[in-house]
Design an enzyme around this catalytic site. Structure first.
Site, mmCIF file in Angstrom:
data_model
loop_
_atom_site.group_PDB
_atom_site.id
_atom_site.type_symbol
_atom_site.label_atom_id
_atom_site.label_comp_id
_atom_site.label_asym_id
_atom_site.label_seq_id
_atom_site.Cartn_x
_atom_site.Cartn_y
_atom_site.Cartn_z
ATOM 1 C CD GLU A 33 -2.473 1.865 2.656
ATOM 2 O OE1 GLU A 33 -3.673 1.509 2.644
ATOM 3 O OE2 GLU A 33 -2.614 0.763 3.826
ATOM 4 C CE LYS A 103 -7.098 0.952 3.863
ATOM 5 N NZ LYS A 103 -6.057 1.278 4.531
ATOM 6 C CB CYS A 144 -3.860 -1.561 5.137
ATOM 7 S SG CYS A 144 -3.007 -1.417 6.019
#
Length: 255
Positions: A33, A103, A144
């Protein structure tokens, strides 16, 4: 890697490590990321980030994918209509964007009086799950903090994903406590391979990330781990394992 707020610097580091992975005969390469840019300051990111068509980092990675005929999944900070997106981009061996994922879950937490993160103040969250077709099977995309939302991974697996990518910049604080446990749990719950490259070290803005990039089998076994520093880990995967385990224990068929 340990990315900075300098796109060109991050690109040069990424290229060197990708080339190292290619020399190790990797077919599919993933970077962490925030590979292109590291930071949470919205004003700074609005000045630096660009669209995917103009992004210097992404262009450089696409050129490598085409030159060496490799699948590469990389993570970039993108600006679209004055909105900042934390994006995972899958590039095929022709250097073309096959798919991308924004995300969905924003890291809004208060870990202590001195350690707080509010990603929703900087980034616009994605709205949909993404699954990409690789030559070896389906890949579920995540980033993440998504790791803490097991229903997301269950949906990706129920839709046929054999692999799930979790490029991350896990904090040092939470990484020490939860990183390995959560990754193993997602692998075992879904009988899928987990690919989790991670940022490490103390960054330019003093933020500390945990590192410990890992490749985990569908049975929850750590196949390879990079505990310290920048580098590359590789592993051979058997695409039949997910199918065999799901057949033995059909837990994904029920909710």
């Amino acid at each position: 890697i340990s990315s900075t707020n300098n796109i060109n610097e991050n690109l040069n580091i990424s290229k060197k490590l990708i080339l190292k992975a290619i020399k190790q005969k990797s077919d599919f390469i993933i970077t962490p990321e925030n590979s292109s840019l590291f930071g949470l300051n919205k004003k700074q990111l609005l000045k630096t980030a660009t669209s995917m068509n103009k992004d210097i980092y992404l262009r450089g990675i696409k050129e490598m994918a085409k030159k060496y005929k490799k699948w590469i999944l990389t993570c970039v900070i993108i600006k679209e209509k004055n909105k900042i997106k934390n994006r995972s981009v899958l590039i095929n061996p022709k250097g073309l964007i096959k798919s991308y994922y924004d995300k969905m879950h924003m890291f809004d937490v208060k870990l202590s009086k001195n350690e707080k993160y509010f990603e929703s103040k900087t980034f616009t969250a994605g709205k949909s799950l993404k699954i990409a077709h690789l030559p070896w099977g389906k890949l579920g995309l995540s980033i993440c903090y998504d790791l803490r939302f097991p229903n997301m991974f269950r949906k990706l697996s129920q839709k046929g994903s054999k692999f799930i990518s979790i490029p991350s910049a896990f904090t040092e604080t939470t990484g020490k406590k939860h990183w390995h446990i959560l990754l193993k749990a997602r692998a075992i719950e879904n009988f899928c391979y987990i690919f989790a490259p991670a940022q490490y070290g103390t960054h330019w803005d003093k933020r500390k990330t945990y590192g410990h990039s890992v490749i985990i089998s569908p049975e929850g076994k750590i196949l390879k781990e990079l505990k310290k520093g920048a580098g590359v880990i590789t592993a051979n995967v058997d695409t039949k394992i997910s199918f065999e385990l799901r057949k033995k224990i059909p837990s994904l068929k029920k909710n």
